[in-house]
Design a protein around this motif. Sequence first.
Motif, PDB file in Angstrom:
ATOM      1  N   ASP A  52       0.826  -1.207   0.000  1.00 13.26           N
ATOM      2  CA  ASP A  52       0.000   0.000   0.000  1.00 13.26           C
ATOM      3  C   ASP A  52       0.862   1.259   0.000  1.00 13.26           C
ATOM      4  OD1 ASP A  52      -2.253  -1.558   0.055  1.00 13.26           O
ATOM      5  OD2 ASP A  52      -2.554  -1.398   2.231  1.00 13.26           O
ATOM      6  N   MET A  53       1.942   1.238   0.775  1.00 17.54           N
ATOM      7  CA  MET A  53       2.805   2.424   0.861  1.00 17.54           C
ATOM      8  C   MET A  53       3.567   2.646  -0.446  1.00 17.54           C
ATOM      9  SD  MET A  53       4.118   2.479   4.802  1.00 17.54           S
ATOM     10  CE  MET A  53       4.943   0.886   4.797  1.00 17.54           C
ATOM     11  N   VAL A  54       4.010   1.564  -1.089  1.00 17.15           N
ATOM     12  CA  VAL A  54       4.684   1.679  -2.391  1.00 17.15           C
ATOM     13  C   VAL A  54       3.738   2.315  -3.411  1.00 17.15           C
ATOM     14  CG1 VAL A  54       5.630   0.381  -4.341  1.00 17.15           C
ATOM     15  CG2 VAL A  54       6.356  -0.174  -2.012  1.00 17.15           C
ATOM     16  N   ALA A  55       2.480   1.860  -3.409  1.00 16.95           N
ATOM     17  CA  ALA A  55       1.487   2.401  -4.345  1.00 16.95           C
ATOM     18  C   ALA A  55       1.259   3.891  -4.105  1.00 16.95           C
ATOM     19  CB  ALA A  55       0.176   1.634  -4.212  1.00 16.95           C
ATOM     20  N   GLU A  56       1.206   4.296  -2.835  1.00 18.19           N
ATOM     21  CA  GLU A  56       1.004   5.713  -2.520  1.00 18.19           C
ATOM     22  C   GLU A  56       2.187   6.552  -2.989  1.00 18.19           C
ATOM     23  OE1 GLU A  56      -2.012   5.409   1.334  1.00 18.19           O
ATOM     24  OE2 GLU A  56       0.104   5.845   1.701  1.00 18.19           O
ATOM     25  N   MET A  57       3.392   6.061  -2.754  1.00 18.26           N
ATOM     26  CA  MET A  57       4.580   6.827  -3.166  1.00 18.26           C
ATOM     27  C   MET A  57       4.699   6.895  -4.683  1.00 18.26           C
ATOM     28  SD  MET A  57       7.483   6.316  -0.290  1.00 18.26           S
ATOM     29  CE  MET A  57       7.915   8.040  -0.457  1.00 18.26           C
ATOM     30  N   GLU A  58       4.266   5.848  -5.373  1.00 18.00           N
ATOM     31  CA  GLU A  58       4.303   5.880  -6.841  1.00 18.00           C
ATOM     32  C   GLU A  58       3.288   6.884  -7.390  1.00 18.00           C
ATOM     33  OE1 GLU A  58       6.802   4.806  -8.656  1.00 18.00           O
ATOM     34  OE2 GLU A  58       7.499   4.318  -6.642  1.00 18.00           O
ATOM     35  N   ALA A  59       2.161   7.027  -6.694  1.00 18.28           N
ATOM     36  CA  ALA A  59       1.191   8.050  -7.093  1.00 18.28           C
ATOM     37  C   ALA A  59       1.816   9.450  -6.975  1.00 18.28           C
ATOM     38  CB  ALA A  59      -0.068   7.951  -6.226  1.00 18.28           C
ATOM     39  N   PHE A  60       2.587   9.661  -5.930  1.00 15.00           N
ATOM     40  CA  PHE A  60       3.304  10.930  -5.723  1.00 15.00           C
ATOM     41  C   PHE A  60       4.328  11.133  -6.851  1.00 15.00           C
ATOM     42  CE2 PHE A  60       5.288  13.499  -1.917  1.00 15.00           C
ATOM     43  CZ  PHE A  60       5.032  14.681  -2.591  1.00 15.00           C
ATOM     44  N   ASN A  61       5.078  10.077  -7.142  1.00 15.84           N
ATOM     45  CA  ASN A  61       6.091  10.138  -8.200  1.00 15.84           C
ATOM     46  C   ASN A  61       5.456  10.479  -9.555  1.00 15.84           C
ATOM     47  OD1 ASN A  61       8.831   9.876  -9.028  1.00 15.84           O
ATOM     48  ND2 ASN A  61       8.372   7.862  -9.882  1.00 15.84           N
TER      49      ASN A  61
END
Length: 304
Positions: A52-61
């Motif tokens: 879940d955290m990887v997905a959130e950071m990729e959305a930011f990226n």
Amino acid sequence: MLQLNVKNESSRLRAVVLGSAVNNGPTPSAAEAYDPKSLEHILAGTYPVEADMVAEMEAFNTVFEKYGVTVFRPQMIENYNQIFARDIGFVIDDIFIKANILPDRERELDAIQYVIDQIDPVKVVRPPEEVHIEGGDVIVHNEYIFIGTYKGSDYKDYITARTNMQGVEYIKNLFPHKIVKEFDLVKSKIEARDNALHLDCCFQPVGNGKGIIYKSGFREEADYMFLVNLFGKDNLFHITRDEMYHMNSNVFSIAADVVVSEKNFTRLNNWLRENGFTVEEIPYAEIAKQEGLLRCSTLPLIRD
């Protein structure tokens, strides 16, 4: 070479370090928690999972890619939390300041050494050991530098007290031409709703002359009034205790009129839009469970 330039929180962003949630490691034990909000979720069994955290950071990226921002990511350390890049260093003007962070987290600096190697060594400084300062407590606002600290005599007893008065003095000496103003923050080891872990957990400027603020995050009303007088009360969005807990002041500006915000911050996001901002909404509620959000995940290197 990277020509560093950060004079405020909202000029057009050109280059940034964005943390990483890849290979984040297992859920910490209660004894390993650095802050009361993480502890709360560890005990409740709701601590965020890596996917879940990887997905959130990729959305930011993805938002950074949309705006053509150069993004650096830390080199991976196995089974290790590298989300909060803001803690390990920060830029004021053209100087990169390495933070004296909790000793356990020293490896996080090593993981961005390849970025630091692209900066003129004369422009990279490391404070002496007795100086405690973390990037979340440092907000640059043109001729001002705002610094969150904790002035209680029990400073050493608080793992949530991250920047000491020696840190404030260090920045004053490093930037004698700036107006350095410190703010005494409310700290709690046990109640996340009463813990301003860093200054950006209870205040952040956005756009030109506006800001987000949580009055009860300041131990002294005079500190809060300083900001009200500087910005003007009508230019400040006042968040509630619950909104502070969910990290509403920890958004991130890509430009004076572009703010990246958590998609659930309905009241704040509406206010931003009413005031002419483009709001890039992304999911970040899982990462927020660790008492950090969008600003905490970034280390800006170059703004216009």
